[in-house]
Write an enzyme that holds these catalytic residues in place. Sequence first.
Site, PDB file in Angstrom:
ATOM      1  N   GLU A 139      84.700  28.483  -4.180  1.00 23.08           N
ATOM      2  CA  GLU A 139      85.725  27.420  -4.132  1.00 23.08           C
ATOM      3  C   GLU A 139      86.503  27.457  -5.432  1.00 23.08           C
ATOM      4  O   GLU A 139      86.008  27.974  -6.431  1.00 23.08           O
ATOM      5  CB  GLU A 139      85.042  26.047  -4.056  1.00 23.08           C
ATOM      6  CG  GLU A 139      84.165  25.874  -2.861  1.00 23.08           C
ATOM      7  CD  GLU A 139      83.423  24.534  -2.875  1.00 23.08           C
ATOM      8  OE1 GLU A 139      83.591  23.758  -3.844  1.00 23.08           O
ATOM      9  OE2 GLU A 139      82.696  24.294  -1.918  1.00 23.08           O
ATOM     10  N   ASP A 180      70.627  39.778  -2.849  1.00 26.27           N
ATOM     11  CA  ASP A 180      69.616  40.783  -3.212  1.00 26.27           C
ATOM     12  C   ASP A 180      69.772  42.028  -2.351  1.00 26.27           C
ATOM     13  O   ASP A 180      69.474  43.144  -2.777  1.00 26.27           O
ATOM     14  CB  ASP A 180      68.194  40.221  -3.042  1.00 26.27           C
ATOM     15  CG  ASP A 180      67.848  39.224  -4.135  1.00 26.27           C
ATOM     16  OD1 ASP A 180      68.623  39.143  -5.109  1.00 26.27           O
ATOM     17  OD2 ASP A 180      66.836  38.529  -4.005  1.00 26.27           O
ATOM     18  N   GLU A 188      80.587  39.094  -5.598  1.00 22.00           N
ATOM     19  CA  GLU A 188      79.112  39.101  -5.492  1.00 22.00           C
ATOM     20  C   GLU A 188      78.435  38.952  -6.852  1.00 22.00           C
ATOM     21  O   GLU A 188      77.398  39.549  -7.120  1.00 22.00           O
ATOM     22  CB  GLU A 188      78.629  40.354  -4.759  1.00 22.00           C
ATOM     23  CG  GLU A 188      79.206  40.417  -3.373  1.00 22.00           C
ATOM     24  CD  GLU A 188      78.296  41.014  -2.344  1.00 22.00           C
ATOM     25  OE1 GLU A 188      77.082  41.072  -2.559  1.00 22.00           O
ATOM     26  OE2 GLU A 188      78.825  41.412  -1.309  1.00 22.00           O
ATOM     27  N   GLY A 205      82.906  29.426  -8.579  1.00 23.46           N
ATOM     28  CA  GLY A 205      82.793  30.851  -8.250  1.00 23.46           C
ATOM     29  C   GLY A 205      81.437  31.326  -8.735  1.00 23.46           C
ATOM     30  O   GLY A 205      80.467  31.399  -7.972  1.00 23.46           O
ATOM     31  N   SER A 206      81.351  31.573 -10.062  1.00 22.94           N
ATOM     32  CA  SER A 206      80.053  31.943 -10.634  1.00 22.94           C
ATOM     33  C   SER A 206      79.096  30.758 -10.564  1.00 22.94           C
ATOM     34  O   SER A 206      77.904  30.924 -10.299  1.00 22.94           O
ATOM     35  CB  SER A 206      80.229  32.348 -12.102  1.00 22.94           C
ATOM     36  OG  SER A 206      81.149  33.395 -12.213  1.00 22.94           O
ATOM     37  N   ILE A 252      88.036  34.451   0.481  1.00 21.39           N
ATOM     38  CA  ILE A 252      87.033  34.781   1.495  1.00 21.39           C
ATOM     39  C   ILE A 252      87.454  36.032   2.268  1.00 21.39           C
ATOM     40  O   ILE A 252      88.467  36.037   2.976  1.00 21.39           O
ATOM     41  CB  ILE A 252      86.811  33.596   2.472  1.00 21.39           C
ATOM     42  CG1 ILE A 252      86.535  32.303   1.681  1.00 21.39           C
ATOM     43  CG2 ILE A 252      85.676  33.914   3.442  1.00 21.39           C
ATOM     44  CD1 ILE A 252      85.389  32.380   0.677  1.00 21.39           C
ATOM     45  N   THR A 253      86.664  37.106   2.108  1.00 21.86           N
ATOM     46  CA  THR A 253      86.955  38.380   2.755  1.00 21.86           C
ATOM     47  C   THR A 253      86.874  38.224   4.274  1.00 21.86           C
ATOM     48  O   THR A 253      85.854  37.751   4.788  1.00 21.86           O
ATOM     49  CB  THR A 253      85.952  39.452   2.270  1.00 21.86           C
ATOM     50  OG1 THR A 253      86.055  39.544   0.846  1.00 21.86           O
ATOM     51  CG2 THR A 253      86.233  40.809   2.893  1.00 21.86           C
ATOM     52  N   THR A 288      79.839  38.239 -11.057  1.00 18.84           N
ATOM     53  CA  THR A 288      80.554  39.052 -12.051  1.00 18.84           C
ATOM     54  C   THR A 288      79.546  39.820 -12.920  1.00 18.84           C
ATOM     55  O   THR A 288      78.343  39.519 -12.901  1.00 18.84           O
ATOM     56  CB  THR A 288      81.402  38.150 -12.981  1.00 18.84           C
ATOM     57  OG1 THR A 288      80.506  37.331 -13.736  1.00 18.84           O
ATOM     58  CG2 THR A 288      82.377  37.278 -12.195  1.00 18.84           C
TER      59      THR A 288
HETATM   60  C1  LIG Z   1      88.553  40.633  -3.493  1.00 19.64           C
HETATM   61  C2  LIG Z   1      87.601  39.489  -3.533  1.00 19.64           C
HETATM   62  C3  LIG Z   1      86.836  39.192  -2.407  1.00 19.64           C
HETATM   63  C4  LIG Z   1      85.964  38.108  -2.411  1.00 19.64           C
HETATM   64  N1  LIG Z   1      85.247  37.813  -1.271  1.00 19.64           N
HETATM   65  C5  LIG Z   1      84.484  36.688  -1.242  1.00 19.64           C
HETATM   66  C6  LIG Z   1      83.822  36.284  -0.031  1.00 19.64           C
HETATM   67  O1  LIG Z   1      83.897  36.960   1.007  1.00 19.64           O
HETATM   68  N2  LIG Z   1      83.124  35.116  -0.036  1.00 19.64           N
HETATM   69  C7  LIG Z   1      82.993  34.326  -1.149  1.00 19.64           C
HETATM   70  O2  LIG Z   1      82.346  33.291  -1.094  1.00 19.64           O
HETATM   71  N3  LIG Z   1      83.601  34.697  -2.331  1.00 19.64           N
HETATM   72  C8  LIG Z   1      84.343  35.841  -2.388  1.00 19.64           C
HETATM   73  N4  LIG Z   1      84.978  36.212  -3.551  1.00 19.64           N
HETATM   74  C9  LIG Z   1      84.868  35.348  -4.733  1.00 19.64           C
HETATM   75  C10 LIG Z   1      83.996  35.940  -5.823  1.00 19.64           C
HETATM   76  O3  LIG Z   1      82.659  35.920  -5.450  1.00 19.64           O
HETATM   77  C11 LIG Z   1      84.273  35.117  -7.111  1.00 19.64           C
HETATM   78  O4  LIG Z   1      85.573  35.467  -7.526  1.00 19.64           O
HETATM   79  C12 LIG Z   1      83.258  35.406  -8.195  1.00 19.64           C
HETATM   80  O5  LIG Z   1      82.034  34.818  -7.875  1.00 19.64           O
HETATM   81  C13 LIG Z   1      83.712  34.882  -9.561  1.00 19.64           C
HETATM   82  O6  LIG Z   1      84.082  33.539  -9.479  1.00 19.64           O
HETATM   83  P1  LIG Z   1      85.481  33.055 -10.093  1.00 19.64           P
HETATM   84  O7  LIG Z   1      86.522  33.992  -9.617  1.00 19.64           O
HETATM   85  O8  LIG Z   1      85.629  31.615  -9.772  1.00 19.64           O
HETATM   86  O9  LIG Z   1      85.352  33.256 -11.638  1.00 19.64           O
HETATM   87  P2  LIG Z   1      84.605  32.296 -12.663  1.00 19.64           P
HETATM   88  O10 LIG Z   1      83.258  31.927 -12.175  1.00 19.64           O
HETATM   89  O11 LIG Z   1      85.523  31.171 -13.022  1.00 19.64           O
HETATM   90  O12 LIG Z   1      84.441  33.252 -13.900  1.00 19.64           O
HETATM   91  C14 LIG Z   1      85.506  33.578 -14.808  1.00 19.64           C
HETATM   92  C15 LIG Z   1      84.931  34.382 -15.943  1.00 19.64           C
HETATM   93  O13 LIG Z   1      83.947  33.624 -16.651  1.00 19.64           O
HETATM   94  C16 LIG Z   1      82.722  34.343 -16.683  1.00 19.64           C
HETATM   95  N5  LIG Z   1      81.618  33.391 -16.608  1.00 19.64           N
HETATM   96  C17 LIG Z   1      81.449  32.414 -15.696  1.00 19.64           C
HETATM   97  N6  LIG Z   1      80.301  31.755 -15.916  1.00 19.64           N
HETATM   98  C18 LIG Z   1      79.705  32.351 -16.983  1.00 19.64           C
HETATM   99  C19 LIG Z   1      78.497  32.137 -17.709  1.00 19.64           C
HETATM  100  N7  LIG Z   1      77.630  31.179 -17.368  1.00 19.64           N
HETATM  101  N8  LIG Z   1      78.218  32.955 -18.750  1.00 19.64           N
HETATM  102  C20 LIG Z   1      79.076  33.949 -19.116  1.00 19.64           C
HETATM  103  N9  LIG Z   1      80.253  34.194 -18.483  1.00 19.64           N
HETATM  104  C21 LIG Z   1      80.564  33.401 -17.422  1.00 19.64           C
HETATM  105  C22 LIG Z   1      82.754  35.241 -15.492  1.00 19.64           C
HETATM  106  O14 LIG Z   1      81.905  36.363 -15.650  1.00 19.64           O
HETATM  107  C23 LIG Z   1      84.205  35.646 -15.462  1.00 19.64           C
HETATM  108  O15 LIG Z   1      84.435  36.686 -16.366  1.00 19.64           O
HETATM  109  C24 LIG Z   1      85.831  37.312  -3.579  1.00 19.64           C
HETATM  110  C25 LIG Z   1      86.581  37.625  -4.731  1.00 19.64           C
HETATM  111  C26 LIG Z   1      87.448  38.690  -4.718  1.00 19.64           C
HETATM  112  C27 LIG Z   1      88.235  38.986  -5.965  1.00 19.64           C
END
Ligand SMILES: Cc1cc2nc3c(=O)[nH]c(=O)nc-3n(C[C@H](O)[C@H](O)[C@H](O)COP(=O)(O)OP(=O)(O)OC[C@H]3O[C@@H](n4cnc5c(N)ncnc54)[C@H](O)[C@@H]3O)c2cc1C
Length: 402
Positions: free
Chosen positions: A139, A259, A382, A143-144, A169-170, A384
């Site tokens: 959302e 996993d 999946e 994300g993370s 969402i893919t 970062t």
């Molecule tokens: C092409 C594509 C397809 C995708 N498909 C799907 C899907 O099918 N379903 C789904 O649910 N999601 C999907 N995603 C979403 C993806 O899983 C998220 O983009 C990812 O989890 C990262 O979340 P965010 O983009 O909100 O980045 P953020 O979580 O905001 O992170 C931004 C930066 O901060 C860093 N960071 C965050 N928290 C920490 C921490 N605690 N310590 C150190 N560094 C941190 C991260 O590593 C990153 O560098 C997709 C994304 C992309 C780009």
Amino acid sequence: MIDLELTDAQQNVRSMLNWFAKTEMRPIALEADRTGVVPLPFLKKTMDLGLAGGAMGDMQAPEEGKPEKKGPKGANRIAVIGSEELAWGDAALILTFPGPGLGGPPVTYTGTPEQKERAFKVFREDRENPHWGAYALTEPGAGSDVANISTTCRKDGDHYILNGRKCYITNGARADWNVVFATLDKTQGRAAHRAFLVFKDAPGFSVGKIEDKLGLRASETAELVLEDCRVHKNDLLGGEERYTSASKEGFRTAMKTFDNTRPLVAAMAVGIARAAYEICRDWVKENYDLKRPIPRYHLIAEKLANMEREIHAARLLCWKAAWMGDLDIPNSREASVSKSYSAEVGQRVTTQAIEIMGYEGTYHHRMVEKLFRDVKVFDIFEGTGQIQRIVISRRILQGLTR
Ligand SMILES: Cc1cc2nc3c(=O)[nH]c(=O)nc-3n(C[C@H](O)[C@H](O)[C@H](O)COP(=O)(O)OP(=O)(O)OC[C@H]3O[C@@H](n4cnc5c(N)ncnc54)[C@H](O)[C@@H]3O)c2cc1C
């Protein structure tokens, strides 16, 4: 003891998928990247060959009273080998293969036999038209930090009412159903997470924008909107009895998916790296006489050797994680090690390929610039690279060997 020898069956899968990647994927990869359109005949071919739906879970509901079927022996290993070959052809196209996709594992692991039947039967029964499933966890703002999801669900008689937005969402827009994660009460953290099968005709479900991305441009990435979206309680994955206040089943469902899929995603990054390396190696052979004593040629040779070395190491890490999965050995640490390392190798190798090829590396028709753009996403979705390191270091510091 890990056995690195491929069986005849694994060799056959590898050769067959390499042939498909070479003859069916590579020829359309650049055009699909440019236009974002994947031709229907290509999708149908993946279905005819049984690639659609692929390694993502058993699509057959178990018969009444019979135990669930396990996948074929060595299924994880075959899946990582196949993922590398197909990503060598084109990673974006793999993500468009019809099938339950990332939505498959949560339904397989948590769904009731009746839910599996409802979710998977369309893939078995309609062989004429492509169908997809999808996984909607991310959302804006979560994300993370998955535990922080804000999409809410509340009970209303025999139904749940969902409100919120999911992003990136893919295949989310084209999917017959999405596995949507929501919370009953944000203050209760992970224990309040629930996973729902949300079919595309559910009242209150709609598709928002389709993302315009850096890489994997042929793969559709969508925003999903849930506005008083009404789903029957039978669509709560696993059924209500599965969720006790302490079980964290919804959160576990979200995490368990990874996993098994992280080694596959890692293997795709290896496939992209290998593709860039081979294109670059062949270009160097055509353009340079590396025996000439010019210092720059020595640097090119050294870079090629490093690329090959790192690709081998990344592949072995994927194989190890998959091998553990096949033996039901917990592999969270190995899955994260392989995912973070392979994505890093993919970025290094594609960067070096462009460095070696110079301006030619940036030409679209050379493919390497596309691989450079595509592989970046593997360090984001999946989990970062940073999040993988957190998973790994937590397990190291807790003294866990896996
Ligand atoms: C092409 C594509 C397809 C995708 N498909 C799907 C899907 O099918 N379903 C789904 O649910 N999601 C999907 N995603 C979403 C993806 O899983 C998220 O983009 C990812 O989890 C990262 O979340 P965010 O983009 O909100 O980045 P953020 O979580 O905001 O992170 C931004 C930066 O901060 C860093 N960071 C965050 N928290 C920490 C921490 N605690 N310590 C150190 N560094 C941190 C991260 O590593 C990153 O560098 C997709 C994304 C992309 C780009």
